[in-house]
Design a protein around this motif. Structure first.
Motif, PDB file in Angstrom:
ATOM      1  N   LEU A  36       0.997  -1.300   0.008  1.00 48.47           N
ATOM      2  CA  LEU A  36      -0.028  -0.004   0.155  1.00 48.47           C
ATOM      3  C   LEU A  36       0.854   1.425  -0.006  1.00 48.47           C
ATOM      4  N   GLY A  37       0.525   2.214  -0.786  1.00 44.81           N
ATOM      5  CA  GLY A  37       1.095   3.617  -0.938  1.00 44.81           C
ATOM      6  C   GLY A  37       0.778   4.440  -1.762  1.00 44.81           C
ATOM      7  N   GLU A  38       1.167   5.701  -1.546  1.00 43.45           N
ATOM      8  CA  GLU A  38       0.676   6.853  -2.693  1.00 43.45           C
ATOM      9  C   GLU A  38       1.179   6.480  -4.017  1.00 43.45           C
ATOM     10  N   ASN A  39       0.724   7.168  -4.893  1.00 43.12           N
ATOM     11  CA  ASN A  39       1.168   7.366  -6.314  1.00 43.12           C
ATOM     12  C   ASN A  39       2.690   7.455  -6.228  1.00 43.12           C
ATOM     13  N   GLY A  40       3.391   6.805  -6.826  1.00 46.75           N
ATOM     14  CA  GLY A  40       4.882   7.139  -6.811  1.00 46.75           C
ATOM     15  C   GLY A  40       5.718   6.666  -5.497  1.00 46.75           C
ATOM     16  N   ALA A  41       5.057   6.106  -4.749  1.00 48.47           N
ATOM     17  CA  ALA A  41       5.789   5.674  -3.440  1.00 48.47           C
ATOM     18  C   ALA A  41       6.865   4.616  -3.775  1.00 48.47           C
ATOM     19  N   GLY A  42       6.846   3.869  -4.880  1.00 47.14           N
ATOM     20  CA  GLY A  42       7.912   2.922  -5.355  1.00 47.14           C
ATOM     21  C   GLY A  42       7.283   1.297  -5.217  1.00 47.14           C
ATOM     22  N   LYS A  43       5.990   1.044  -5.098  1.00 44.28           N
ATOM     23  CA  LYS A  43       5.551  -0.324  -4.702  1.00 44.28           C
ATOM     24  C   LYS A  43       5.582  -1.040  -6.009  1.00 44.28           C
ATOM     25  N   THR A  44       5.302  -0.405  -7.363  1.00 44.39           N
ATOM     26  CA  THR A  44       5.315  -1.035  -8.576  1.00 44.39           C
ATOM     27  C   THR A  44       7.004  -1.391  -8.968  1.00 44.39           C
ATOM     28  N   THR A  45       7.614  -0.443  -8.537  1.00 42.77           N
ATOM     29  CA  THR A  45       9.066  -0.548  -8.766  1.00 42.77           C
ATOM     30  C   THR A  45       9.564  -1.690  -7.914  1.00 42.77           C
ATOM     31  N   LEU A  46       9.175  -1.838  -6.561  1.00 39.90           N
ATOM     32  CA  LEU A  46       9.772  -2.939  -5.924  1.00 39.90           C
ATOM     33  C   LEU A  46       9.307  -4.483  -6.447  1.00 39.90           C
ATOM     34  N   MET A  47       8.175  -4.466  -6.975  1.00 39.65           N
ATOM     35  CA  MET A  47       7.653  -5.728  -7.631  1.00 39.65           C
ATOM     36  C   MET A  47       7.990  -5.967  -8.868  1.00 39.65           C
ATOM     37  N   ASN A  48       8.467  -4.944  -9.686  1.00 43.33           N
ATOM     38  CA  ASN A  48       9.215  -4.902 -11.071  1.00 43.33           C
ATOM     39  C   ASN A  48      10.503  -5.753 -10.620  1.00 43.33           C
ATOM     40  N   ILE A  49      11.201  -5.497  -9.430  1.00 40.40           N
ATOM     41  CA  ILE A  49      12.496  -5.678  -9.323  1.00 40.40           C
ATOM     42  C   ILE A  49      12.220  -7.405  -8.853  1.00 40.40           C
ATOM     43  N   LEU A  50      11.395  -7.583  -7.967  1.00 37.72           N
ATOM     44  CA  LEU A  50      11.025  -8.875  -7.793  1.00 37.72           C
ATOM     45  C   LEU A  50      10.797  -9.905  -9.100  1.00 37.72           C
ATOM     46  N   TYR A  51      10.012  -9.007  -9.995  1.00 38.95           N
ATOM     47  CA  TYR A  51       9.820  -9.970 -11.092  1.00 38.95           C
ATOM     48  C   TYR A  51      11.048  -9.953 -12.269  1.00 38.95           C
ATOM     49  N   GLY A  52      11.976  -9.305 -12.130  1.00 41.11           N
ATOM     50  CA  GLY A  52      13.164  -9.261 -12.930  1.00 41.11           C
ATOM     51  C   GLY A  52      13.211  -8.066 -13.946  1.00 41.11           C
ATOM     52  N   LEU A  53      12.233  -7.274 -13.873  1.00 42.26           N
ATOM     53  CA  LEU A  53      12.256  -6.199 -15.089  1.00 42.26           C
ATOM     54  C   LEU A  53      13.164  -5.182 -14.670  1.00 42.26           C
ATOM     55  N   TYR A  54      13.435  -4.835 -13.351  1.00 38.81           N
ATOM     56  CA  TYR A  54      14.508  -4.130 -12.826  1.00 38.81           C
ATOM     57  C   TYR A  54      15.318  -4.732 -12.144  1.00 38.81           C
ATOM     58  N   HIS A  55      16.780  -3.917 -12.259  1.00 37.33           N
ATOM     59  CA  HIS A  55      17.953  -4.452 -11.206  1.00 37.33           C
ATOM     60  C   HIS A  55      18.105  -3.721 -10.160  1.00 37.33           C
ATOM     61  N   PRO A  56      18.143  -4.102  -8.876  1.00 39.30           N
ATOM     62  CA  PRO A  56      18.174  -3.230  -7.728  1.00 39.30           C
ATOM     63  C   PRO A  56      19.673  -2.801  -7.670  1.00 39.30           C
ATOM     64  N   GLU A  57      20.097  -1.492  -7.156  1.00 40.59           N
ATOM     65  CA  GLU A  57      21.387  -1.110  -6.934  1.00 40.59           C
ATOM     66  C   GLU A  57      21.969  -1.873  -5.775  1.00 40.59           C
ATOM     67  N   LYS A  58      21.251  -2.251  -4.725  1.00 37.54           N
ATOM     68  CA  LYS A  58      21.771  -3.177  -3.810  1.00 37.54           C
ATOM     69  C   LYS A  58      20.632  -3.900  -3.153  1.00 37.54           C
ATOM     70  N   GLY A  59      20.756  -4.989  -2.442  1.00 33.69           N
ATOM     71  CA  GLY A  59      19.797  -5.675  -1.727  1.00 33.69           C
ATOM     72  C   GLY A  59      19.884  -7.074  -2.019  1.00 33.69           C
ATOM     73  N   GLN A  60      19.091  -7.922  -1.562  1.00 31.91           N
ATOM     74  CA  GLN A  60      18.975  -9.416  -1.790  1.00 31.91           C
ATOM     75  C   GLN A  60      17.606  -9.869  -1.696  1.00 31.91           C
ATOM     76  N   ILE A  61      17.519 -10.809  -2.947  1.00 34.89           N
ATOM     77  CA  ILE A  61      16.113 -11.524  -3.064  1.00 34.89           C
ATOM     78  C   ILE A  61      16.366 -12.890  -2.627  1.00 34.89           C
ATOM     79  N   ILE A  62      15.530 -13.583  -1.723  1.00 35.11           N
ATOM     80  CA  ILE A  62      15.510 -14.963  -1.297  1.00 35.11           C
ATOM     81  C   ILE A  62      13.995 -15.588  -1.725  1.00 35.11           C
ATOM     82  N   VAL A  63      14.057 -16.443  -2.583  1.00 36.24           N
ATOM     83  CA  VAL A  63      12.910 -17.295  -3.098  1.00 36.24           C
ATOM     84  C   VAL A  63      12.878 -18.857  -2.339  1.00 36.24           C
ATOM     85  N   ASN A  64      12.079 -18.977  -1.707  1.00 30.67           N
ATOM     86  CA  ASN A  64      11.871 -20.543  -0.942  1.00 30.67           C
ATOM     87  C   ASN A  64      13.422 -20.854  -0.481  1.00 30.67           C
ATOM     88  N   GLY A  65      13.879 -19.829   0.471  1.00 27.50           N
ATOM     89  CA  GLY A  65      15.328 -20.125   0.983  1.00 27.50           C
ATOM     90  C   GLY A  65      16.399 -20.072   0.202  1.00 27.50           C
TER      91      GLY A  65
END
Length: 514
Positions: A36-65
């Motif tokens: 949940l968040g305002e327009n432009g808060a970064g929600k869709t960007t975060l999910m586009n990273i999870l879906y592989g459309l964007y690559h983060p500058e830093k951070g880690q994604i763990i799927v099923n451990g």
């Protein structure tokens, strides 16, 4: 709890803005988790990273451990993650089955086995309670059904985690209930669902947990059963939000718009507007309620010169404008907030300042002799950005770079700035967060209070009831009744929207007699 997704310290930077700032997010098996968040808060960007459309500058994604790095959506799909975008990615002249199996078609030798594809799609559809015809052509089915096709596409590819971006933005109340049932069926199968949404009622109804993002940072994660709509609105916007609209009694004045026996055909050459009579007066908001697909879109397109009128008259300030061009109608004093901002509201490859004067580019102060006065254009655009709180690094970025809600705010700002006699607002708050909705509603009421005539078309009954002074209900291409706001409620409107009749004592005279 069995964690299926963990996102740790995700940071994503775009030129001039930090979209995600050290964001942590987790999803457990069999839960519905709302972002949940305002327009432009970064929600869709975060999910586009999870879906592989964007690559983060830093951070880690763990799927099923397991720690993963996705080079693109195909990697995410292989890891069991599917995403249904706000603007669907379907081939309009393909069938339902063809869209679902595209790229993963069952083969019989070297040929595509369409018979098997149709059977596979039917089995999958029946399993999750989707009433959908595999042989139907995409452009001939409703928006709600198209969304089901997108969900089936993800499930066909083996998704265990489903990301739905603004899934209810284009759905009718009935379709929203259906979506809720579909999500429950998915959870029973052990699937996990992430919803990106602004609609607080649906958050409370559909989710188990809510993570709130504000300006790129997580402000909290709460269990839905332990929170309230007011608390979520405050966490999202950072201040108390007035969820009811304060407005004075309307003072309806002279007739601005009169529609007489208007008939319009759709793209299939079928008559879908079947003799509408309507009057909108200065100083009032006339709301049009109805289930999507009952001729509302074609009616508005005919009023604004985007569709041919078969017969009947459209009279604006005593002048017949039926059959005139969109430019002529706009210049006659009509502002139009279209239902589809991408198709009708914006040129996505143009800058914000160019989009801010569409339809006004030939007028002073924006036009001078043979060229555009860019100094005046940019001054105008910067004023709109500030006044309507359009979240953007600057006025030079393309409209395509804005979030959906900020695109909508730009369209609303431009149309109100025209100072029209008649403002036609079709789904004006589609895809907006509560803070932006509060502001847009306030501006629409201000236009009414300035003596403008407002014609509001919305699939949101809450919006119709909150803003309208009178409510016309459209069913099967006709206005079946018009109610004064004080006489209307959800139950009565629901009966009329389904084609039923009210006791005549409960309804008022038709608008043309007013």
């Amino acid at each position: 709890m069995d964690k299926v997704i963990e996102m740790k310290g995700i940071t994503k930077v775009f030129p001039g803005t930090i979209a995600n700032d050290n964001v942590n997010f987790e999803l457990t098996r069999g839960e519905t988790h709302v972002l949940l968040g305002e327009n432009g808060a970064g929600k869709t960007t975060l999910m586009n990273i999870l879906y592989g459309l964007y690559h983060p500058e830093k951070g880690q994604i763990i799927v099923n451990g397991k720690s993963v790095q996705f080079s693109g959506p195909n990697d995410a799909i292989k890891s069991g993650i599917g995403m249904v975008h706000q603007h669907f990615m379907l081939v309009n002249n393909f069938t339902v089955a063809e869209n679902i199996v595209l790229g993963m078609e069952p083969k019989n030798g070297i040929r595509v086995d369409m018979g098997k594809a149709i059977n596979n799609v039917k089995e999958l559809s029946d399993k999750y309670g989707f009433a959908i015809e595999p042989k139907a052509i995409i452009e001939d089915i409703s928006v709600g059904q198209q969304q089901k096709v997108e969900i089936l596409k993800a499930l066909y590819r083996g998704a265990d985690v489903l990301i739905l971006d603004e899934p209810t933005a284009v759905l009718t109340p009935q379709e929203i209930d259906e979506l809720g049932d579909i999500i429950e069926n998915l959870k029973k199968e052990g699937k996990s669902v992430i919803l990106i949404t602004h609609k607080l009622k649906e958050v409370m109804k559909m989710s188990d947990r809510v993570t709130i993002i504000r300006r790129g940072k997580v402000t909290g994660t709460v269990n839905t059963k332990d929170t309230s709509i007011d608390e979520l609105a405050e966490l999202m916007v950072g201040r108390k939000v007035n969820l009811t609209i304060a407005k004075k009694e309307s003072k309806a004045g002279k007739e601005v718009l009169r529609v007489e026996e208007l008939k319009v055909k759709d793209h299939r050459d079928v008559l879908v507007v079947k003799g509408i009579n309507l009057v909108v007066n200065s100083g009032e908001i006339l709301g049009i309620a109805g289930v999507d697909g009952n001729g509302q879109s074609e009616f508005i397109e005919a009023l604004t010169g985007l569709k041919k009128v078969e017969s009947g008259n459209v009279i604006l300030n005593g002048k017949n404008i039926s059959g005139k061009s969109a430019k002529y109608i706009t210049n006659s004093g009509v502002g139009h907030i279209p239902e589809d901002r991408h198709k009708r509201g914006l040129v996505l490859k143009y800058s914000l300042y160019e989009n801010s004067i569409l339809g006004m580019h030939h007028r002073k102060p924006f036009s001078r002799m043979f060229n555009i006065n860019y100094k005046a254009v940019r001054k105008h655009c910067k004023k709109l950005i500030e006044e309507f709180d359009i979240r953007t690094p600057n006025d030079e970025v393309n409209a395509a770079a804005l979030s959906g809600g900020n695109q909508q705010k730009l369209v609303v700002a431009r149309e109100i700035s025209r100072n029209p006699d008649l403002l036609i607002a079709s789904q004006p708050t589609r895809g907006l967060d509560v803070g932006a909705i509060e502001y847009i509603h306030k501006r629409i009421v201000e236009e009414r209070d300035k003596g403008k005539a407002v014609l509001l078309v919305s699939l949101e009954l809450d919006e119709i009831l909150a803003l309208s002074d009178r409510i016309a209900v459209m069913y099967d291409g006709k206005i079946v009744d018009v109610l004064e706001r004080k006489d209307a409620d959800e139950k009565k409107l629901g009966i009329l929207m389904a084609g039923g009749n009210l006791d005549k004592k409960e309804s008022v005279n038709t608008v043309e007699e007013r």
